[in-house]
Design a protein around this motif. Structure first.
Motif, PDB file in Angstrom:
ATOM      1  N   ILE A  29       3.521   0.057  -3.309  1.00 60.04           N
ATOM      2  CA  ILE A  29       4.317   0.305  -4.206  1.00 60.04           C
ATOM      3  C   ILE A  29       5.760  -0.360  -4.089  1.00 60.04           C
ATOM      4  N   ILE A  30       6.102  -0.718  -2.939  1.00 66.43           N
ATOM      5  CA  ILE A  30       7.360  -1.464  -2.639  1.00 66.43           C
ATOM      6  C   ILE A  30       7.244  -2.839  -3.103  1.00 66.43           C
ATOM      7  N   CYS A  31       6.090  -3.490  -2.721  1.00 66.42           N
ATOM      8  CA  CYS A  31       5.737  -4.934  -3.269  1.00 66.42           C
ATOM      9  C   CYS A  31       5.525  -4.948  -4.696  1.00 66.42           C
ATOM     10  N   THR A  32       4.933  -3.800  -5.418  1.00 65.11           N
ATOM     11  CA  THR A  32       4.503  -3.896  -6.822  1.00 65.11           C
ATOM     12  C   THR A  32       6.006  -3.846  -7.357  1.00 65.11           C
ATOM     13  N   SER A  33       6.847  -3.104  -6.974  1.00 66.43           N
ATOM     14  CA  SER A  33       8.252  -2.739  -7.443  1.00 66.43           C
ATOM     15  C   SER A  33       9.027  -4.163  -7.554  1.00 66.43           C
ATOM     16  N   ILE A  34       8.955  -4.752  -6.376  1.00 67.72           N
ATOM     17  CA  ILE A  34       9.856  -6.008  -6.266  1.00 67.72           C
ATOM     18  C   ILE A  34       9.075  -7.031  -7.117  1.00 67.72           C
ATOM     19  N   SER A  35       7.772  -7.005  -7.104  1.00 62.67           N
ATOM     20  CA  SER A  35       7.493  -8.157  -8.316  1.00 62.67           C
ATOM     21  C   SER A  35       7.572  -7.852  -9.521  1.00 62.67           C
ATOM     22  N   PHE A  36       7.610  -6.280 -10.013  1.00 60.90           N
ATOM     23  CA  PHE A  36       8.156  -5.976 -11.345  1.00 60.90           C
ATOM     24  C   PHE A  36       9.325  -6.495 -11.580  1.00 60.90           C
ATOM     25  N   ILE A  37      10.261  -6.271 -10.624  1.00 58.31           N
ATOM     26  CA  ILE A  37      11.870  -6.451 -10.788  1.00 58.31           C
ATOM     27  C   ILE A  37      11.810  -8.163 -10.821  1.00 58.31           C
ATOM     28  N   ILE A 204       0.598 -11.415  -7.633  1.00 53.49           N
ATOM     29  CA  ILE A 204      -0.635 -10.738  -7.590  1.00 53.49           C
ATOM     30  C   ILE A 204      -1.419 -11.012  -6.512  1.00 53.49           C
ATOM     31  N   LEU A 205      -1.580 -12.311  -6.228  1.00 60.81           N
ATOM     32  CA  LEU A 205      -2.348 -12.661  -4.940  1.00 60.81           C
ATOM     33  C   LEU A 205      -1.681 -12.085  -3.682  1.00 60.81           C
ATOM     34  N   PHE A 206      -0.613 -12.183  -3.473  1.00 58.45           N
ATOM     35  CA  PHE A 206       0.251 -11.712  -2.472  1.00 58.45           C
ATOM     36  C   PHE A 206      -0.132 -10.011  -2.051  1.00 58.45           C
ATOM     37  N   VAL A 207       0.170  -9.572  -3.054  1.00 63.67           N
ATOM     38  CA  VAL A 207       0.085  -8.020  -3.104  1.00 63.67           C
ATOM     39  C   VAL A 207      -1.293  -7.666  -2.800  1.00 63.67           C
ATOM     40  N   ALA A 208      -2.335  -8.342  -3.372  1.00 65.71           N
ATOM     41  CA  ALA A 208      -3.726  -7.935  -3.114  1.00 65.71           C
ATOM     42  C   ALA A 208      -4.035  -8.362  -1.519  1.00 65.71           C
ATOM     43  N   ILE A 209      -3.500  -9.469  -1.162  1.00 68.27           N
ATOM     44  CA  ILE A 209      -3.931  -9.907   0.324  1.00 68.27           C
ATOM     45  C   ILE A 209      -3.216  -8.870   1.120  1.00 68.27           C
ATOM     46  N   PHE A 210      -1.806  -8.595   1.067  1.00 66.46           N
ATOM     47  CA  PHE A 210      -1.275  -7.603   2.005  1.00 66.46           C
ATOM     48  C   PHE A 210      -1.754  -6.220   1.859  1.00 66.46           C
ATOM     49  N   SER A 211      -2.227  -5.881   0.733  1.00 61.85           N
ATOM     50  CA  SER A 211      -2.796  -4.401   0.562  1.00 61.85           C
ATOM     51  C   SER A 211      -4.221  -4.337   1.257  1.00 61.85           C
ATOM     52  N   ILE A 212      -4.953  -5.512   1.020  1.00 60.93           N
ATOM     53  CA  ILE A 212      -6.357  -5.276   1.900  1.00 60.93           C
ATOM     54  C   ILE A 212      -6.023  -5.375   3.389  1.00 60.93           C
ATOM     55  N   VAL A 213      -5.087  -6.250   3.892  1.00 63.22           N
ATOM     56  CA  VAL A 213      -4.804  -5.986   5.198  1.00 63.22           C
ATOM     57  C   VAL A 213      -4.313  -4.707   5.735  1.00 63.22           C
ATOM     58  N   VAL A 214      -3.374  -4.097   4.911  1.00 62.40           N
ATOM     59  CA  VAL A 214      -2.756  -2.703   5.377  1.00 62.40           C
ATOM     60  C   VAL A 214      -3.949  -1.877   5.246  1.00 62.40           C
ATOM     61  N   ALA A 215      -4.857  -1.805   4.555  1.00 66.72           N
ATOM     62  CA  ALA A 215      -5.954  -0.901   4.213  1.00 66.72           C
ATOM     63  C   ALA A 215      -6.808  -1.142   5.413  1.00 66.72           C
ATOM     64  N   LEU A 216      -7.268  -2.338   5.620  1.00 67.80           N
ATOM     65  CA  LEU A 216      -8.004  -2.625   6.932  1.00 67.80           C
ATOM     66  C   LEU A 216      -7.511  -2.108   8.284  1.00 67.80           C
ATOM     67  N   ILE A 217      -6.113  -2.250   8.346  1.00 67.18           N
ATOM     68  CA  ILE A 217      -5.324  -1.634   9.672  1.00 67.18           C
ATOM     69  C   ILE A 217      -5.551  -0.198   9.597  1.00 67.18           C
ATOM     70  N   ILE A 218      -5.312   0.415   8.510  1.00 72.35           N
ATOM     71  CA  ILE A 218      -5.245   2.032   8.405  1.00 72.35           C
ATOM     72  C   ILE A 218      -6.722   2.344   8.600  1.00 72.35           C
ATOM     73  N   SER A 219      -7.733   1.905   7.854  1.00 69.12           N
ATOM     74  CA  SER A 219      -9.056   2.419   8.189  1.00 69.12           C
ATOM     75  C   SER A 219      -9.707   2.174   9.460  1.00 69.12           C
ATOM     76  N   LYS A 220      -9.111   1.138  10.078  1.00 71.35           N
ATOM     77  CA  LYS A 220      -9.739   0.791  11.528  1.00 71.35           C
ATOM     78  C   LYS A 220      -9.205   2.040  12.532  1.00 71.35           C
ATOM     79  N   SER A 221      -7.702   2.302  12.154  1.00 72.72           N
ATOM     80  CA  SER A 221      -7.107   3.377  13.365  1.00 72.72           C
ATOM     81  C   SER A 221      -7.964   4.699  12.905  1.00 72.72           C
ATOM     82  N   ILE A 222      -8.434   4.717  11.681  1.00 75.10           N
ATOM     83  CA  ILE A 222      -9.207   6.178  11.228  1.00 75.10           C
ATOM     84  C   ILE A 222     -10.546   6.133  11.602  1.00 75.10           C
TER      85      ILE A 222
END
Length: 914
Positions: A29-37, A204-222
């Motif tokens: 959300i923060i990345c998307t908000s910054i992009s939107f601004i 969009i590319l930046f947010v997508a890459i970082f979202s995938i990385v964050v999702a992989l990190i969280i899913s790996k911990s779970i």
């Protein structure tokens, strides 16, 4: 050292799965908000540039054209003046001279940020001023001086045309330059748009890459933790029932909680498995045992081993003798007779008390000398003592006593309780086998005796045959009596049916009579009230007093009609009551307000006392309680000439409740007493005054008026509320009527039992309180009239077949500035509405010929444009559930006749305002 502490702190830090997922979403959300601004700022900048190109550049071009037009206009007007000498050309010339200067100033403001264009514009100004000074002004002066010849010679040189040509040339060059600037700005906008597009794709590319990385990190911990738990559980499942392995998790989140819960479950399962194995050993050991002594000894040996006990005694219930006793059946490591008693009474010592109370005694601090446990090497006191009963069918059949040098563990205590739960059945089974063997031996003896008795039975059978014949004769006689009783029952049921039908006819007749009486009474009360109000001042005081007397008499007649209807409904069993919370302070204040003026008028002392123990709310029918209290107070004031009248509210004492209302159970009972210092009632008339149309003085020349219905209705209402009424009076010394009413709180329904069935059966149905009649009884003669501004100019459709009511209502409504339209039945009402006239409110009578009010309201509601038209139903029949029927038919509200103007106007104001 600090690094290790930080590591442990990080491990102890709890970060749940929900928090991890939430942090991931927050990051996105923060990345998307910054992009939107960023995109929004870029778009805003482009929008400003676009607006500048559209507005500024076009405005410069337009203003340049206007400047050229004004200069050419001056030249044209100047030539016209020179040719004709007309002042109108001179005036137009001067106007254009003013306009070109204004246009020039505006151009200077618009291009103030472009020095080059300002310089070009200054050259144009110099040319214009040169033309004015060298050509226009001199020629004008020559024309004004009448020197025509010089004007002709001036034109031979033609200096003015050269200046004008240069002016046009400079203005064309100026416009060409502005056009080039516009194209330049447009090209810059295209470049900005391309940059914005590339920026959006990059974001969009930046947010997508970082979202995938964050999702992989969280899913790996779970998922990683879940896989670890699954592998551990699989290893436990594959270990052929071994439950000693445990799950180890190093993260601090819900997965750790799951692992710990799984470990606890494994511990419970391991413990439960151990208990089941021990129980199986006991059951297997005692299978096939048919002798109680052997059973007891086997059990004591095994239970002592399982409980790590060093001492034990088994006591069994003795069936001999009149007293309950426990007999020693078996022991473990007991030292002869001195160690434990052979026979213990029920309640004797801890063992007897255990049997008496049917509970376990667990002693962890055994006094010295209480018991000594010995072996070949020595003796010592135990540390823990356990005495427990054995039950079968909720009765104690045995007591087990154990002692140990160690404290019994919770697992051992749980095992002991599990064994005792089933051991009672084993004891009973063994005792039953012993009892069966004993009975078998006795049956052999009894068989011989039965053979002897069989011969005696043959003789008795003959005697029974004769007795049976006599009984059959009695049965035939009983059947005949039963048939006669059935005939009588049918006759009684038919008679009860006729009584019910007669009661129904009576109620219907009284309701119809109420309608016939209320209809003329309605117009009489309305017109008499209007005359008594004397708003136009046409009546004298005597005539106004006559109107008040007529109105008062009509109100008395209305009270009589209501009393007769209430009494008939009570007798017919159709009077409903409505149970709700009654606010006692409000009831007391209402009574005080209503009867204080009457007391002052009669010069009597009047007070209302509410005890502190009276609750704020009492659950009963507040309307009926108010009716009862008003009837009693009205009687008190009627028969009291001097002294006082008082009303007291309190809670009845429990002893008096049990005496007067034994079926009320634990419900609170409200006591309401009305005391006066009036004439009193003779003892022989105490029961007579509660009969309908009866008074203590029943002669035709009696001193006090009235119908005698008030007390009769009050008594019936009190009985419907589940209460009672008492009277204490002595002739010449006043009277005290006390009403006892239980609070029908729903939570007390179970304890009230039969009382709720008998006294509150009517309370289960909802009541339809005739609030119109109540308001008429409580209202004064001269009501406060409604605000004329609310009714001024409103159109009211009055639908009534009685011309008297129409006349009365029309006059009352027109006096308030309303426009009245009249219809005499439902069909005529629909015709009036179909004409399309505007109607703000409809007063609909119910009982009408051709088409009654119910059918008319249903037809009106079928019209879509009349769905929200306020309709107030008027009825004088006052039948049960009249209000619900009217509302279901389409009425907005309901009011019964005879109408009270104050109430009718209040109701109309509500609906007209809405």
């Amino acid at each position: 050292m600090k690094k290790g502490s930080d590591s442990r702190l990080w491990q102890n830090l709890r970060m749940g799965i929900r928090l991890k997922i939430l942090l991931g979403y927050i990051f996105i959300i923060i990345c998307t908000s910054i992009s939107f601004i960023l995109v929004n700022n870029q778009v805003a900048s482009m929008q400003n540039d676009r607006n500048y190109v559209i507005q500024h550049d076009f405005e410069v071009r337009d203003e340049t054209s206007r400047l050229e037009k004004y200069v050419i206009g001056m030249e044209t007007e100047q030539r016209g003046y020179l040719l004709t000498g007309m002042e109108s050309y001179l005036s137009a010339y001067e106007d254009n001279q003013v306009h070109w200067q204004e246009s020039y100033s505006k151009l200077v403001r618009l291009i103030s940020d472009n020095p080059e264009q300002l310089k070009n514009l200054a050259s144009v100004r110099s040319l214009i001023e040169h033309w004015l000074n060298e050509t226009a002004v001199p020629l004008m002066e020559l024309k004004q001086a009448g020197k025509e010849g010089q004007i002709a010679s001036f034109y031979k040189d033609d200096k003015g045309s050269v200046d004008m040509a240069q002016i046009r040339e400079w203005l064309d060059a100026f416009r060409t330059k502005e056009k080039e600037l516009t194209e330049l700005r447009a090209n810059q906008l295209d470049e900005s748009n391309l940059i914005l597009t590339n920026t959006i794709y990059g974001i969009i590319l930046f947010v997508a890459i970082f979202s995938i990385v964050v999702a992989l990190i969280i899913s790996k911990s779970i998922v990683g933790t879940i896989m670890q738990i699954n592998r551990t559980i699989a290893r436990i499942a594959s270990s052929q029932g071994m439950l000693s392995q445990r799950i180890h998790v190093h993260i601090n989140d819900e997965m750790k909680d799951l692992a710990e819960s799984t470990n606890q479950l494994l511990e419970k399962q391991e413990e439960s498995r151990w208990l089941q194995e021990r129980l199986t050993e006991i059951v297997t050991l005692l299978q096939g045992v048919t002798e109680t002594n052997m059973m007891g000894q086997l059990f004591m040996n095994k239970i002592a081993e399982m409980m790590d006990a060093a001492y034990g005694v088994f006591y069994i219930r003795s069936m001999k003798g009149p007293k309950k006793q426990l007999t020693k059946l078996a022991s473990f490591a007991a030292q002869g007779d001195s160690a434990a008693g052979e026979l213990i009474e029920w309640g004797e010592g801890l063992v007897g008390q255990c049997a008496l109370e049917n509970r376990i005694f667990h002693l962890t601090e055994v006094p010295n000398g209480y018991i000594s446990i010995s072996s070949g090497l020595g003796a010592s006191n135990p540390s823990s003592l356990l005495i427990a009963p054995v039950e079968y069918n909720n009765q104690v059949v045995a007591v087990i006593e154990l002692a140990s040098f160690q404290f019994f563990s919770p697992t051992q205590l749980e095992l002991f309780q599990e064994i005792l739960q089933s051991f009672g059945t084993t004891i009973h089974s063994v005792e039953s086998r012993v009892e069966v063997e004993r009975l078998l031996r006795e049956s052999q003896v009894l068989t011989e005796e039965l053979q002897t008795q069989a011969e005696e039975l043959q003789t008795q059978q003959e005697e029974l045959r004769i007795t049976n014949e006599q009984l059959e004769e009695q049965i035939r006689y009983s059947d005949e009596r039963t048939t006669e009783l059935e005939i009588i029952k049918v006759e009684l049921e038919e008679y009860a049916k006729q009584l019910k039908q007669g009661s129904q006819y009576k109620s219907e007749f009284l309701a119809n009579m109420s309608h016939e009486l209320r209809t003329p009474l309605n117009s009489m009360l309305i017109l008499s009230q209007m005359l008594a109000d004397n708003q136009e001042g046409r009546l004298s005081k005597d005539e106004q007093e006559y109107a008040r007397v007529i109105h008062s008499s009509g109100r008395d007649l209305l009270v009589l009609i209501n009393d007769i209807l209430d009494l008939s409904k009570v007798e017919a069993g159709v009077l409903d009551i409505h149970i709700d919370g009654v606010l006692m302070p409000e009831l007391a204040e209402l009574i005080q307000t209503e009867f204080t003026p009457q007391a002052e008028h009669r010069k009597l002392s009047f007070e209302v006392v509410v005890d502190a123990n009276v609750p704020q709310h009492v659950y009963t029918d507040g309307h009926r309680v108010q009716q009862i209290v008003k009837n009693l107070l009205a009687n008190a004031f009627k028969f009291t000439h001097e002294g006082s009248v008082s009303l007291k509210m309190s809670l009845c004492e429990r002893e008096r409740v049990m005496l007067l209302l034994p079926k009320a159970g634990n419900a609170e009972v409200l006591a309401i007493s009305v005391t006066d210092t009036g004439i009193g009632i003779p003892k022989d008339k105490h029961s007579l005054i509660f009969e309908a149309f009866q008074q203590a003085d029943g002669t035709t020349n009696r001193k006090y008026g009235g119908t005698g219905l008030g007390l009769s209705i009050s008594r019936e209402l009190i009985q419907l509320l589940g209460g009672c009424l008492t009277l204490e009076s002595k002739e010449g010394h006043g009277s005290t009527f006390t009403v006892y009413i239980p609070s029908l709180i729903p939570e007390h329904s179970d304890s009230q039992g039969a009382w709720r069935e008998a006294a509150a059966s009517q309370a289960a149905r909802p009541v339809q309180v005739n609030h119109d009649s109540v308001m008429e009884k409580e209202s004064g003669l001269a009501p406060a009239m409604p605000e004329t501004s609310t009714f001024k100019g409103k159109r009211v459709l009055v639908v009534d077949d009685d011309v008297r009511n129409v006349f009365a209502l029309t006059n009352a409504l027109e006096n308030e500035g309303m426009i009245v339209i009249v219809a005499h039945d439902g069909g005529e009402c629909l015709e009036q509405l179909e004409k399309g006239m505007k109607v703000d409110l409809v007063l609909m009578d119910i009982m009408m010929p051709v088409m009654d009010g119910y059918e008319a309201m249903r037809e009106i509601r079928k019209r879509a444009h009349y769905e929200n038209l306020p309709i107030i139903a008027l009825t004088a029949k006052a039948m049960k559930h009249d209000r619900e029927i009217c509302l279901e038919a389409g009425a907005s509200d309901y009011i019964s006749k005879p109408l009270h103007l104050n109430q009718l106007f209040s109701l109309m104001r509500v609906w007209l305002t809405n």
